[in-house]
Structures are given as C-alpha cells and as structure tokens.
Design a protein around this motif. Structure first.
Motif, PDB file in Angstrom:
ATOM      1  N   MET A  20       2.300   3.682  11.126  1.00 56.36           N
ATOM      2  CA  MET A  20       3.333   3.119  11.182  1.00 56.36           C
ATOM      3  C   MET A  20       4.635   3.821  10.992  1.00 56.36           C
ATOM      4  O   MET A  20       5.016   4.194   9.842  1.00 56.36           O
ATOM      5  CB  MET A  20       3.744   1.881  10.154  1.00 56.36           C
TER       6      MET A  20
ATOM      7  N   HIS B  68       7.926  10.025  -0.274  1.00 55.45           N
ATOM      8  CA  HIS B  68       7.174  10.174  -1.352  1.00 55.45           C
ATOM      9  C   HIS B  68       5.693  10.735  -0.975  1.00 55.45           C
ATOM     10  O   HIS B  68       5.034  11.451  -1.496  1.00 55.45           O
ATOM     11  CB  HIS B  68       7.111   9.364  -2.265  1.00 55.45           C
ATOM     12  N   ILE B  69       5.265  10.117  -0.058  1.00 58.60           N
ATOM     13  CA  ILE B  69       3.775  10.188   0.604  1.00 58.60           C
ATOM     14  C   ILE B  69       3.871  11.604   1.200  1.00 58.60           C
ATOM     15  O   ILE B  69       2.717  12.396   0.869  1.00 58.60           O
ATOM     16  CB  ILE B  69       3.287   9.202   1.492  1.00 58.60           C
TER      17      ILE B  69
ATOM     18  N   PRO C 224       8.674   4.641  12.330  1.00 53.65           N
ATOM     19  CA  PRO C 224       9.984   4.179  12.895  1.00 53.65           C
ATOM     20  C   PRO C 224      10.038   4.542  14.468  1.00 53.65           C
ATOM     21  O   PRO C 224       9.795   5.648  14.782  1.00 53.65           O
ATOM     22  CB  PRO C 224      11.054   4.795  12.107  1.00 53.65           C
ATOM     23  N   ASN C 225      10.636   3.576  15.231  1.00 53.37           N
ATOM     24  CA  ASN C 225      10.911   3.905  16.684  1.00 53.37           C
ATOM     25  C   ASN C 225       9.525   4.064  17.481  1.00 53.37           C
ATOM     26  O   ASN C 225       9.555   3.609  18.712  1.00 53.37           O
ATOM     27  CB  ASN C 225      11.569   5.151  16.712  1.00 53.37           C
TER      28      ASN C 225
ATOM     29  N   ARG D  86       0.893  -1.112   0.017  1.00 53.08           N
ATOM     30  CA  ARG D  86       0.033  -0.105   0.071  1.00 53.08           C
ATOM     31  C   ARG D  86       0.798   1.460  -0.102  1.00 53.08           C
ATOM     32  O   ARG D  86       0.411   2.562  -0.538  1.00 53.08           O
ATOM     33  CB  ARG D  86      -0.869  -0.032   1.407  1.00 53.08           C
TER      34      ARG D  86
ATOM     35  N   ALA E  57      -3.168   1.230   6.839  1.00 50.99           N
ATOM     36  CA  ALA E  57      -3.276   0.039   5.732  1.00 50.99           C
ATOM     37  C   ALA E  57      -4.517  -0.807   6.040  1.00 50.99           C
ATOM     38  O   ALA E  57      -4.850  -0.647   7.510  1.00 50.99           O
ATOM     39  CB  ALA E  57      -1.998  -0.551   5.768  1.00 50.99           C
TER      40      ALA E  57
ATOM     41  N   GLU F 230       7.249   8.136   5.177  1.00 52.40           N
ATOM     42  CA  GLU F 230       7.522   7.742   3.668  1.00 52.40           C
ATOM     43  C   GLU F 230       7.577   9.152   3.005  1.00 52.40           C
ATOM     44  O   GLU F 230       6.684   9.843   2.675  1.00 52.40           O
ATOM     45  CB  GLU F 230       6.456   6.919   3.216  1.00 52.40           C
TER      46      GLU F 230
ATOM     47  N   GLU G 114       5.656  14.177   0.314  1.00 54.68           N
ATOM     48  CA  GLU G 114       5.558  15.119  -0.641  1.00 54.68           C
ATOM     49  C   GLU G 114       4.204  15.396  -1.215  1.00 54.68           C
ATOM     50  O   GLU G 114       3.807  16.372  -1.564  1.00 54.68           O
ATOM     51  CB  GLU G 114       6.764  14.444  -1.694  1.00 54.68           C
ATOM     52  N   ALA G 115       3.652  14.201  -1.502  1.00 55.34           N
ATOM     53  CA  ALA G 115       2.354  14.354  -2.223  1.00 55.34           C
ATOM     54  C   ALA G 115       1.246  15.055  -1.359  1.00 55.34           C
ATOM     55  O   ALA G 115       0.669  15.926  -1.924  1.00 55.34           O
ATOM     56  CB  ALA G 115       1.894  12.763  -2.663  1.00 55.34           C
TER      57      ALA G 115
ATOM     58  N   THR H 234       0.157   4.180  -2.454  1.00 55.61           N
ATOM     59  CA  THR H 234      -0.221   5.495  -2.080  1.00 55.61           C
ATOM     60  C   THR H 234       0.171   6.595  -2.960  1.00 55.61           C
ATOM     61  O   THR H 234      -0.236   7.637  -3.352  1.00 55.61           O
ATOM     62  CB  THR H 234      -0.151   5.466  -0.574  1.00 55.61           C
ATOM     63  N   SER H 235       1.557   6.551  -2.942  1.00 49.00           N
ATOM     64  CA  SER H 235       2.536   7.513  -3.653  1.00 49.00           C
ATOM     65  C   SER H 235       1.974   7.425  -5.124  1.00 49.00           C
ATOM     66  O   SER H 235       1.588   8.667  -5.732  1.00 49.00           O
ATOM     67  CB  SER H 235       4.043   7.201  -3.610  1.00 49.00           C
TER      68      SER H 235
ATOM     69  N   ARG I 199      -0.773   6.640  -6.528  1.00 54.45           N
ATOM     70  CA  ARG I 199      -2.011   7.040  -6.820  1.00 54.45           C
ATOM     71  C   ARG I 199      -2.289   8.705  -6.604  1.00 54.45           C
ATOM     72  O   ARG I 199      -2.736   9.256  -7.329  1.00 54.45           O
ATOM     73  CB  ARG I 199      -3.038   6.374  -5.749  1.00 54.45           C
TER      74      ARG I 199
ATOM     75  N   PHE J 127       2.073  18.772  -1.028  1.00 50.15           N
ATOM     76  CA  PHE J 127       1.847  19.377  -2.353  1.00 50.15           C
ATOM     77  C   PHE J 127       0.269  19.703  -2.257  1.00 50.15           C
ATOM     78  O   PHE J 127      -0.133  20.783  -2.671  1.00 50.15           O
ATOM     79  CB  PHE J 127       2.188  18.697  -3.489  1.00 50.15           C
TER      80      PHE J 127
ATOM     81  N   LYS K 107      -5.008   3.951   3.152  1.00 46.69           N
ATOM     82  CA  LYS K 107      -4.285   4.122   2.214  1.00 46.69           C
ATOM     83  C   LYS K 107      -4.410   2.815   1.057  1.00 46.69           C
ATOM     84  O   LYS K 107      -4.517   1.820   1.416  1.00 46.69           O
ATOM     85  CB  LYS K 107      -2.479   3.843   2.697  1.00 46.69           C
ATOM     86  N   PRO K 108      -4.306   3.121  -0.198  1.00 45.21           N
ATOM     87  CA  PRO K 108      -4.094   4.570  -0.674  1.00 45.21           C
ATOM     88  C   PRO K 108      -5.473   5.400  -0.566  1.00 45.21           C
ATOM     89  O   PRO K 108      -6.524   4.725  -0.816  1.00 45.21           O
ATOM     90  CB  PRO K 108      -3.522   4.023  -2.161  1.00 45.21           C
ATOM     91  N   PHE K 109      -5.256   6.604  -0.620  1.00 47.34           N
ATOM     92  CA  PHE K 109      -6.524   7.439  -0.568  1.00 47.34           C
ATOM     93  C   PHE K 109      -6.811   8.296  -1.651  1.00 47.34           C
ATOM     94  O   PHE K 109      -5.715   8.461  -2.627  1.00 47.34           O
ATOM     95  CB  PHE K 109      -6.481   8.228   0.772  1.00 47.34           C
TER      96      PHE K 109
ATOM     97  N   PHE L  43       0.271  11.030  -6.853  1.00 49.86           N
ATOM     98  CA  PHE L  43       1.018  11.590  -7.846  1.00 49.86           C
ATOM     99  C   PHE L  43       0.044  11.449  -9.213  1.00 49.86           C
ATOM    100  O   PHE L  43       0.050  12.571  -9.755  1.00 49.86           O
ATOM    101  CB  PHE L  43       2.446  11.211  -7.694  1.00 49.86           C
TER     102      PHE L  43
END
Lengths: 897, 121
Positions: free
Chosen positions: B55, B13-14, B57-58, A681, B84, B11, B16-17, A685-686, A688, B20, B105-107, A690
């Motif tokens: 989820m 990239h997530i 880290p740590n 997922r 998830a 994450e 970033e998305a 997610t990324s 979907r 934005f 996710k994904p949404f 972008f």
C-alpha cells in the motif's frame, strides 16, 4: 238394511284411511323410503281409474240388457295394452322428455307449442268430462239411496241432492289436498296414485266377492248360473256387429285420450318399464273385473223382481239375500270406482285449465310487470285449487240439472266419443311429419261439431239447444241434415252414426288440411322430437354423434387443457371398447365431463355448455342467471388474487432491495475490517521491529536507544487512538453516542480547539487566524463533540495545507436559525474529484505531513455533526480548502442514518 | 558480500526500522516513500533486492511491481512484497505480476534479514 248414518260413517272412515295412505305414500316417496310405491304393480292398479262407477255398476246393467256388449268396453283397452303397448311407450317417452303435463299439453307441444290448440283441447276435455263426473255423483247417490232402503228411482229428491253435494265437496277437498301439494315439474302425485291403487284393489275384491257369492252362494256353481240364463241374452248377432266394433274403438281411444287416463298412463308414469308389466297385468285386471259380470246379471234377473234396476244388481243381489256386509263391500267398491275417477279427472282438468287458460291470461294482463317465479307458483297452485272446485261444481250442477234422466245413463259413451276427437291429431302428431297445427285445430273442431250435433245435443231429447223437431225433422225441415241420420243414411244406432261421421270428418279435415298447409319451423322441430323420440340409430345419426363427440373434445380441450382432454377421451374410448376414434357421447360420459368442467367453470356453466352440445335442451333463463352468478363470483375471486399477487410482487421487490442492501453492507464490512487490519498492522509492525531491536541489541548508543523507545511510545499511542476512533465511529454510526447538550458560547469551543492544536501548529509554524467578534454566538449543543470536530478540521488543515507557512482561519456566522463555522486554509484546496473520497474511512490523501493519521478524522467529524443535528461539508471554489460546519442554534434530534 | 537493497515504503518508522536492521547486517539501503516514481528509482539504483510495500500513496504496490518487471534493468531483480494479512486478491495479482516473496506485517526482524539474504543469492 243399513242405516244411513252407519253408511256415512263407513264412507268417512274409508276416506280417512285413504287420506292416511296418500299422506304416508307422499312423505315416504319424498324421503326416498317406500320405494315399492314406484313399482309397476302400483302403476298398473292406478290404471284402473278406467273402471268407474259406470263400469262397476253399469257393466252388469249392460249385460242384463244387451248381453255381451259390455265385453267390448273391456276389450278395447285390452287390445291397446296387448297390441299397442309400444305406442303407449312412445307416448310415455315423449311425456318424459318433453315434460308433458296433460293431453292438451302434449298436442300443444307437438304442434309448435300452440296455446290455441291447448285451449281447444282443454275445453273439449272439460265438456267431455263434466257429464262423466255428474254420472259418478249420480251413481254414488243412487247407491246411497238404494242401500238405505230407497227404491232407486227418486234420485231427484232433496236428499239425493244434498248427498251429491257433500260427496262432491269431499272429493274436492281430497283432490285439492293431495293433487296440489306442490308444483312438481313432472306433475306426479305419489299420494293420490297410491290411494287410487288401494281403491282399485277394493273394487276388484268387492266385485269378485259378489261374483263368488252369486255363483256359489245363490246358485250352486257356474253350470247352475248359466242354466238360469235367459235364452235371449246371448245372441251371436250381438257381437262383431257395428255397435260392438264401435264400442271397442271408443274404449280403445278412451284409454289414451281421456284426460284421466292420459294422466295415469303418461303423466304419472315414473318408469317406462312399468308399461311392460301393465301390458299384461292391466288386461288381467280387466278380465277379473269382467269375470262375474254375466253371472251377477243373470242372478239379478232370476232372483230379483222384474222391475229392479239392473244397474244396481251388484248391491241389490247381496242385499236381497241378506248379505249386509257383502253389500257394504260392494257399495265401497262402487264408491271407490267413483271417487278415484273424479279425483284423477279433477287433477287432470285443473292442470289443463290453469296451465293453458288461466296462466296465459294472467301473463297477458301482467305483461308490463316481469313476474317473479314465486308469483307464478302461487298463482298456479291457487288456480289449480280453484279449477278443481270448478270442475266438481260443474259436475254437481250438471247432475242437478239432468238428475235422474236417462240421458245421464248413456253419457259415458257420449263422453268417450267427445274426447276421442283428439285421436286423429294425436296419432298424426306422433307418427306423421306432415301433420300441422291448423289441421289439428280444424280436425278437432270439425269432429267436436259433429259429435255435438249428432250425439251430444240430441241426448238431451230436445231440452238443450236442439229442439225435438230439429232432431226428428232436421233444421229448417231439411231431412238430409237430421242430426241422427245425416244425408239420409240410416244407421240403426245413433252412437255408431255419430262415431262414424265425427271421426271420419275429423280425420278427413285433418289429413287434407295437413297436406294443404306447411308446418312452421317450431312445428318441424317439435315433430322431429316427437316422432324420433327414441333417437333411433341410423347412419345419419351416427354422423351426428361423431360431430357431437368432436364438439365435446374441442370444448374439453379449451376447459381442461389439451393433454388432459385427450387422455380423458382416449381412456373413455378404450373403456367403451373402441380401438380408435372418439368415444360415444354416452350419458355417463357426458355426466363425467359435466363434473370435470364444473371444477373449472362452475356447475351451472358446465351444464349449460354441455346441454347445448348434447342437444335437446336449450339454455333456460335460470341457467343463464346461475352462470352469471358464477361468473361474478369468479371475477371477485380473481380480483382478490390480483391484489394478492401485486402485494406479493411488492414484498418480493422490497426483499430483493433489502437483500442487496445487506450484501452491500456485508461487502462494506469486509472492506472495513480489511482496512482496519491494515491500519492496525502498520503501527504494530514498527513496535515489533523496534522492540525486537532493543531486545536483541546489547550495545546501542543511548540516543538511538531513546529514539527507538520514543517511536515505540508514539506508535502505541497511535494504535490506541486508532482503536478509539474505530469504536467512536461505530457508536456514532449506530446512533449510540451519548450527547451532553448544554448552552455554550462558540468562542469557548474554538478556544479549546486552538489550545489542543497549538503544538501541531507550532511544528509547522502555522498561523491560526480568528475573528473573536464573530465567535460570540450561544448555541445549545455538545461542546466536547463540537470541539472535536473543529480540532480535527484545524489539524487536517495544518497537515495537508501545501502553502508555507500555512494560514488557517476560523470564522463563525449566524445564518437564519443555524450557525456556520468555516475552517479554511491558504493552500491549493482539495481536488474536486477527491472531495467525496476525503469523507470516506481510511482514505488518506497523498502528501500528508504527519504520520499517525488513519484517515478516520473526517468521517468521524461528519458523523458527529450528523448526531448534533448539523452538517459538515466541503465548500469548493475558495482560494484554499474550506470546510463548513453547520449546526442549529437549538439542538434537534438528528435524522436517523 | 552484501549488496544494495531498495526499500519502497511510506511509513517512516517502518523504513527506519528495516533500514537499521539491514544496514547493521551489512546491506546498503536505499529508501523511497511513494509509488509514483519507484520503478524509475529502482532502475537507477539497480539494487540486488527490492522490498516493496503493497500500500503506497499514489500508486499501488502491484502497479510498481509491474513496472519493475517491465523494465529490462530491473525485470530479473528479486522483489519482496510486504503485505497486511487477508489480502488474498492482491496476493494473487502480485504473484501473476512476478513477485518473488511475500512477508506479512508485522514480521520478525530475523526473518526479514534472512529473506533478503536468501533472495540476494
């Protein structure tokens, strides 16, 4: 006149018929058919062995000589059967419960199972019976002789001797064949008894036929016959005088004490109720047998010459009148009387001799060897057969020695008195608690001595032991000791004299000795069993029955369990009509218990247990052996059960272990799927987001556009790689991976790894340190897979090394039959607590420097090494992280997972 | 109008998305990538809406949420948790800890914008 050959043929035919009857009866009863043979009629007829040839022929002779004296011989038994049948019934009951085989056995058993007593009685019986058997042989030869034209006087001729011999031999064969076919515990001989019943009918018909012929054929009716009677024949002084009473007493005693009578009355009795029939039917038989005695005697006296032997009137009257067939019938009647007596007497005597004389001696001689039961059986049967031969031989020799003398004619009554000596001990044994064994032995011996001295020995008229002078003047001339008039008493009749003194002294000694001695414990126990054979219900015995029921209940509770036992006892009590309390231990109830117990403890054990409680029987050796056999079987069975149950337990344990393993695997699978889902997922997610942005935004700056597109691209690759890794891992875990094993130089493998990671390393400015000399090792393995592992380790080091710039060193070395490749970095290493974690799937340590790791690298590498027959381990204690790959020089199959 | 959003997600990239999307919608977006000091950061920034990955880290998202609720400055803030699918146990624990909303996710891009807007009101 009949020819001798014809007569012999008739006899042989008759005996053959008896053989057939006896054989059919024996088989029929054994197979459960022909049950009428167990009827009271057969029993009653078999009692007719009382009427021997001596009675058949002799009664007429006696009537001709002494008038009504013969009636006493019939009245004695009649009185016993009519008035004392309850005593007979007691004897029969004792005989059955104690398994009595003879009168010697009865007395021995009653007096503490004393064999001495049994031997005494047996000897007495043999001495008393042998002359009697001789008498039968004499009657037979005489009748043969008369029938074939002899005078009836010369029975000592060789012809008579030969006849007697063959008769004796024939009787021995018949008796052996049917008297010793098997060793029945009850000593019953249905074949013999049936043959004897047939003979009883034959002799009755014979005598009645002759009587009817005499009354209505010779004379013209009863009145005519009695008119011809000699006026002196019937005198009232003849009846109710001393001799008459003595004769009645003797014949009454004989019906109980004679070995052959005891055999048919007690031993051969199969049902107590038969006695009820016999109590009137046997007197009736005797009445019919005596009915025509007087008419035949009268006819003989009036029709035949004066010197004719009255003992043979039964045959000679028809013969004189030319009635050959009737005479033959009369002959057969006499033949029947003689043979039936001899057969039964021989059986009875042989039983006594083998049981009480031969067997004890044999056991004594074979004390050291423990005899097998088969040995004893064979021995017993053999001694019975030999004994029968001996008894008949004795009779024959006795006949030979005394043949033709008048002594033999009077031997019947002498024999009666001889065996009557057991009467005091018998009556005392059955009715008197205080009677003891020494007293019985002493009484019998005393009576026997007086009998021999006053009657038996004098009967030889000085020819045997006692000389004529002793008989006339007494021993040493002491007249007070004259055998036939002791103490100077003068009885007119030596028989009455002998009966009086022998029975009196016998009884006196028996009573006095009984009072002076004490019975031992065995005698006490046996006397109680005999005297209380009916187990009369008295208050004390009711208590005993209750105690018995309580013991049964305790036993039943142990074997059947509390509840079931109580239910059973309550039901039985109700069915017995009891409102409360325990049921009576009746026979059906005890049998039911035995059946129920048998289901739990086995039949033999069950029987032994119940026999102990319900009394009477003690546990025999056979019972104990059967119990032991059963126990052994049960032990073996329980051993098998134990083994089975252990196996079951083991299987159940294995199943439980397998089940928990499966549960754990199931949980692991759930966790894995959930982790896979999460890992999938994240890149999706990324992608979907972008792609959505690109789709919805019309005016994005070109650099953004390019960046977003490259993110989508990167994440797609990540997604694909993740799927590949998952499949790869799954294949390897299941051992389905295809390996291409080939020789390869390690430097080649490490070159490929260096090339593959070059870009990553450059991104972090990492340095890869190699030792080319150490890499010159050739191994046989799958080089692609090994390279994958090294790439993974180098990439991980590059990713997680926390030193700047990272230095990653790869070194190889040979270690015995294995090769080691170390991949180390200069970072701070893996915390000891996290070492195991890093080899688990989807575990990502914190502080990774690159995206795109799903945490499957180390698990996959470890699986690859396992498939290559090597290992992947983390070596702690170094400066940085140190992973060590170990693999064999030659490829070996991996251990299964 | 639009306020501050704190995005706690590891994450890149997530992050970033979402940044934005929300920035384009006029939100001021703060990001943080691990659970260790997330609650502290939230207290300092005082965002109108917190977006929290389950989820991290740590430290797990649940633990971070509990800390946020325990701190007086952030205890009333709406928290949108990204999860998830198939993590029912986590979901129940999060609800107990006081999560405002879940998003699986994904949404869709529109959904996250609308949800943040709704939670901010």
């Amino acid at each position: 006149m009949q020819s001798f050959n014809l007569l012999v043929s008739i006899c042989l035919l008759y005996v053959a018929a008896l053989f057939v009857i006896a054989y059919v009866a024996e088989r029929g009863v054994q197979e459960g058919r022909l049950n009428f043979l167990r009827s009271p009629v057969i029993y009653t007829l078999s009692l007719s062995v009382y009427c021997t040839a001596w009675t058949f022929y002799g009664a007429v002779g006696s009537a001709a000589r002494s008038g009504l004296e013969f009636v006493a011989i019939y009245l004695g038994p009649t009185l016993v059967f009519v008035g004392w049948w309850w005593f007979l019934r007691k004897l029969v009951r004792i005989g059955r419960t104690q398994r009595i085989t003879s009168i010697a056995d009865l007395l021995s058993s009653r007096y503490g199972k004393s064999n001495t007593l049994a031997v005494v009685v047996t000897l007495l019986a043999v001495i008393g019976t042998t002359p009697y058997i001789a008498l039968q042989l004499q009657s037979l030869t005489l009748s043969f002789f008369v029938f074939t034209g002899g005078s009836g006087e010369g029975t000592s001729t060789p012809f008579a001797s030969v006849t007697a011999f063959w008769v004796a031999a024939g009787l021995a064969v018949f008796t052996i064949v049917f008297g010793t076919r098997s060793l029945d515990a009850n000593e019953r001989h249905h074949g013999v008894v049936t043959a004897i019943a047939v003979e009883a009918v034959v002799k009755l018909i014979a005598l009645l036929s002759v009587g009817i012929f005499v009354v209505w054929g010779v004379a013209s009716g009863p009145a005519d016959i009695f008119e011809r009677m000699d006026q002196d024949l019937l005198q009232s002084s003849q009846i109710f005088n001393g001799r008459w009473v003595t004769l009645m007493f003797l014949s009454a005693a004989a019906i109980i004490c004679l070995p052959r009578m005891f055999q048919v009355v007690v031993v051969e009795n199969s049902n107590e109720r038969h006695l009820a029939t016999a109590s009137w039917a046997f007197p009736l038989y005797l009445f019919l047998m005596s009915l025509f005695v007087l008419p035949i005697a009268i006819a003989g006296q009036s029709e035949l010459p004066a010197d004719a032997n009255p003992d043979l009137f039964v045959m000679t009257v028809p013969l004189a009148k030319g009635q050959g067939t009737l005479a033959t019938l009369a002959f057969l009647g006499g033949f029947s009387s003689a043979t039936s007596m001899v057969i039964v007497a021989a059986i009875a005597l042989s039983t006594m001799m083998s049981n009480h004389i031969v067997l004890p001696i044999w056991l004594q001689l074979n004390k050291k060897r423990s005899p097998a039961s088969d040995d004893v059986r064979t021995l017993l049967l053999r001694t019975r057969r030999i004994s029968i031969g001996v008894v008949l031989a004795l009779g024959y020799f006795y006949f030979q020695i005394t043949g033709g003398s008048d002594a033999l004619a009077s031997i019947g009554l002498i024999a009666f008195l001889g065996v009557a000596q057991v009467l005091p001990a018998l009556l005392g044994g059955v009715f008197w608690h205080s009677a003891t064994r020494p007293a019985a032995i002493m009484g019998i011996c005393t009576g026997f001595f007086f009998w021999a001295y006053t009657l038996f020995l004098p009967s030889f008229d000085g020819a045997f032991i006692l000389s004529q002078s002793v008989i006339e003047n007494g021993p040493f001339g002491i007249s007070a000791l004259r055998p036939q008039s002791l103490w100077g008493n003068s009885f007119e009749d030596p028989l009455v004299h002998a009966v009086f003194w022998s029975i009196s002294f016998n009884t006196l000694v028996f009573v006095v000795a009984s009072l002076l001695t004490n019975p031992n414990s065995m005698e006490r126990q046996q006397s109680a069993q005999f005297i209380n054979v009916y187990g009369r219900i008295s208050p004390s015995s009711t208590i005993a029955r209750n105690a018995e029921a309580e013991e049964l209940l305790i036993l039943a509770q142990r074997i059947l369990g509390r509840q079931e036992a109580m239910n059973l006892f309550n039901q039985t009590a109700v069915s017995q009509g009891k409102v409360s309390g325990l049921p009576d231990p009746t026979q059906p109830f005890v049998e039911e218990l035995e059946r129920k117990f048998a289901g739990s403890v086995g039949a033999a054990t069950s029987h032994a247990m119940l026999a102990q409680i319900t009394g009477g029987e003690s546990v025999s050796v056979e019972d104990m052996i059967a119990v032991a056999d059963e126990t052994a079987q049960i032990m073996e069975y329980s051993e098998r059960l134990k083994t089975q149950s252990e196996e079951l337990k083991k299987t159940a344990q294995q199943l439980r272990a397998a089940n928990s393993q499966l549960l754990k695997l199931g949980e692991q699978k759930d966790t894995f799927l959930s982790q896979v889902s999460h890992e999938l997922r994240t890149p999706m997610t990324s992608i979907r987001s972008f792609s959505g942005i690109l789709r919805d935004s019309d005016s994005l700056p070109p650099e953004k556009l390019k960046h977003f597109s490259s993110v989508i691209h990167t994440e797609s690759i990540r997604l694909t790689r993740l799927l590949d890794d998952i499949l790869d891992l799954s294949f390897m875990e299941n051992g389905k991976v295809q390996l291409n094993i080939a020789p390869v130089n390690l430097s080649e493998v490490i070159n490929r790894a260096a090339t593959a990671t070059e870009t990553q390393l450059q991104e972090r400015s990492s340095e890869l340190l190699r030792n080319p000399a150490s890499e010159q090792i050739k191994v046989a393995t799958d080089s692609d897979r090994l390279a994958q592992v090294v790439i993974n380790l180098v990439a991980n080091a590059n990713k997680y090394c926390d030193a700047e710039p990272p230095q990653i060193s790869v070194s190889c070395r040979r270690n015995g039959g294995t090769v080691e490749i170390d991949v180390a970095d200069n970072g701070s290493g893996v915390d000891e607590s996290e070492v195991e974690l890093i080899f688990q799937k989807f575990s990502k340590l914190s502080g990774g420097f690159f995206v795109g790791s799903a945490g499957l690298g180390l698990p996959i590498s470890r699986e690859i090494m396992r498939n290559l027959g090597g290992t992947l381990t983390y070596e702690p204690g170094g400066a940085g992280a140190l992973f060590r790959v170990t693999l064999p020089l030659e490829h070996t199959e991996p251990a299964s997972a | 109008m639009a306020g501050k959003v704190l995005l706690i997600e590891d994450e890149p990239h997530i992050v970033e998305a979402i940044s934005f999307l929300l920035e384009r919608a006029g939100w001021q977006v703060f990001t943080h990538s691990n659970g260790q000091d997330a609650a502290e950061v939230a207290g300092r920034i005082a965002p109108d809406v917190i977006i929290l990955d389950n989820m991290l880290p740590n430290k797990s998202g649940i633990d971070v949420l509990r800390e946020i609720r325990a701190d007086a400055t952030t205890s009333g803030k709406p928290v949108l948790m990204l999860t998830a699918k198939g993590q029912a146990r986590d979901k129940a624990a999060a609800e107990e800890a006081g999560v405002s909303m879940f998003m699986t996710k994904p949404f869709s891009n529109q959904a996250i914008i609308d949800t943040v807007k709704m939670l901010a009101q």
